[in-house]
Design a protein around this motif. Sequence first.
Motif, PDB file in Angstrom:
ATOM      1  N   LYS A 205       0.715  -1.149  -0.109  1.00  0.00           N
ATOM      2  CA  LYS A 205      -0.018   0.046  -0.028  1.00  0.00           C
ATOM      3  C   LYS A 205       0.838   1.301  -0.184  1.00  0.00           C
TER       4      LYS A 205
ATOM      5  N   ALA B 137       0.937   3.770  -3.284  1.00  0.00           N
ATOM      6  CA  ALA B 137       0.707   5.186  -3.120  1.00  0.00           C
ATOM      7  C   ALA B 137       1.762   6.306  -3.693  1.00  0.00           C
TER       8      ALA B 137
ATOM      9  N   LYS C 226      -6.920   2.303  -8.325  1.00  0.00           N
ATOM     10  CA  LYS C 226      -5.926   1.562  -7.675  1.00  0.00           C
ATOM     11  C   LYS C 226      -6.373   0.687  -6.662  1.00  0.00           C
ATOM     12  N   GLN C 227      -5.937  -0.693  -6.770  1.00  0.00           N
ATOM     13  CA  GLN C 227      -6.255  -1.593  -5.993  1.00  0.00           C
ATOM     14  C   GLN C 227      -5.183  -2.615  -5.543  1.00  0.00           C
ATOM     15  N   THR C 228      -5.241  -3.015  -4.287  1.00  0.00           N
ATOM     16  CA  THR C 228      -3.946  -3.875  -4.053  1.00  0.00           C
ATOM     17  C   THR C 228      -4.541  -5.326  -3.450  1.00  0.00           C
TER      18      THR C 228
ATOM     19  N   PRO D  98      -4.892   8.139  -9.742  1.00  0.00           N
ATOM     20  CA  PRO D  98      -5.889   8.281  -8.776  1.00  0.00           C
ATOM     21  C   PRO D  98      -6.342   7.035  -7.824  1.00  0.00           C
ATOM     22  N   ASP D  99      -6.736   7.414  -6.638  1.00  0.00           N
ATOM     23  CA  ASP D  99      -6.891   6.268  -5.499  1.00  0.00           C
ATOM     24  C   ASP D  99      -8.106   5.375  -6.303  1.00  0.00           C
ATOM     25  N   ASP D 100      -8.907   5.889  -6.571  1.00  0.00           N
ATOM     26  CA  ASP D 100     -10.100   5.314  -7.180  1.00  0.00           C
ATOM     27  C   ASP D 100     -10.069   4.345  -8.313  1.00  0.00           C
TER      28      ASP D 100
END
Length: 144
Positions: A73, A77, A86-88, A82-84
């Motif tokens: 994570k 970062a 990205k997925q881990t 954009p955070d929306d």
Amino acid sequence: MTRTILVPIDVSESDLTQRVVSHVESQAHIDDARVHFLTVVPSFPYYASLGLAQSGQLPSMDDLQREAISKLKEIAAQFQIPDDRKQTHIAEGSPKDKILELATTLSADLIILASHRPDMSTWLLGSNAAAVVRHAKCSVLVVR
């Protein structure tokens, strides 16, 4: 069209990760791609095959996974995406198998991964990058 990009990350190899950053960011901006970051914690038999089982007491798998996902994570970062989008993900087992498995599950359009320069052990034993390139059902970008 939204593309799906899978980015396997070895959380213990920060210089390899730095090599893929610009490639991932540029590909992610095409078609507003969704980027899935994956780290794989090798299972105990893999550690044993490397001779690490003899080196002392190993941490529990839960501890290894918690530490790995936390590091992943932090790494994710750093990418200017954009955070929306990205997925881990974390998996346990053989890195090449888990990369290919998640790529299939996600219907990934592209896998971007870093690779070491080949040496004698790579020629004899094969590498995760080589296996992914050979068996992936999508395009693979290997960054050196």
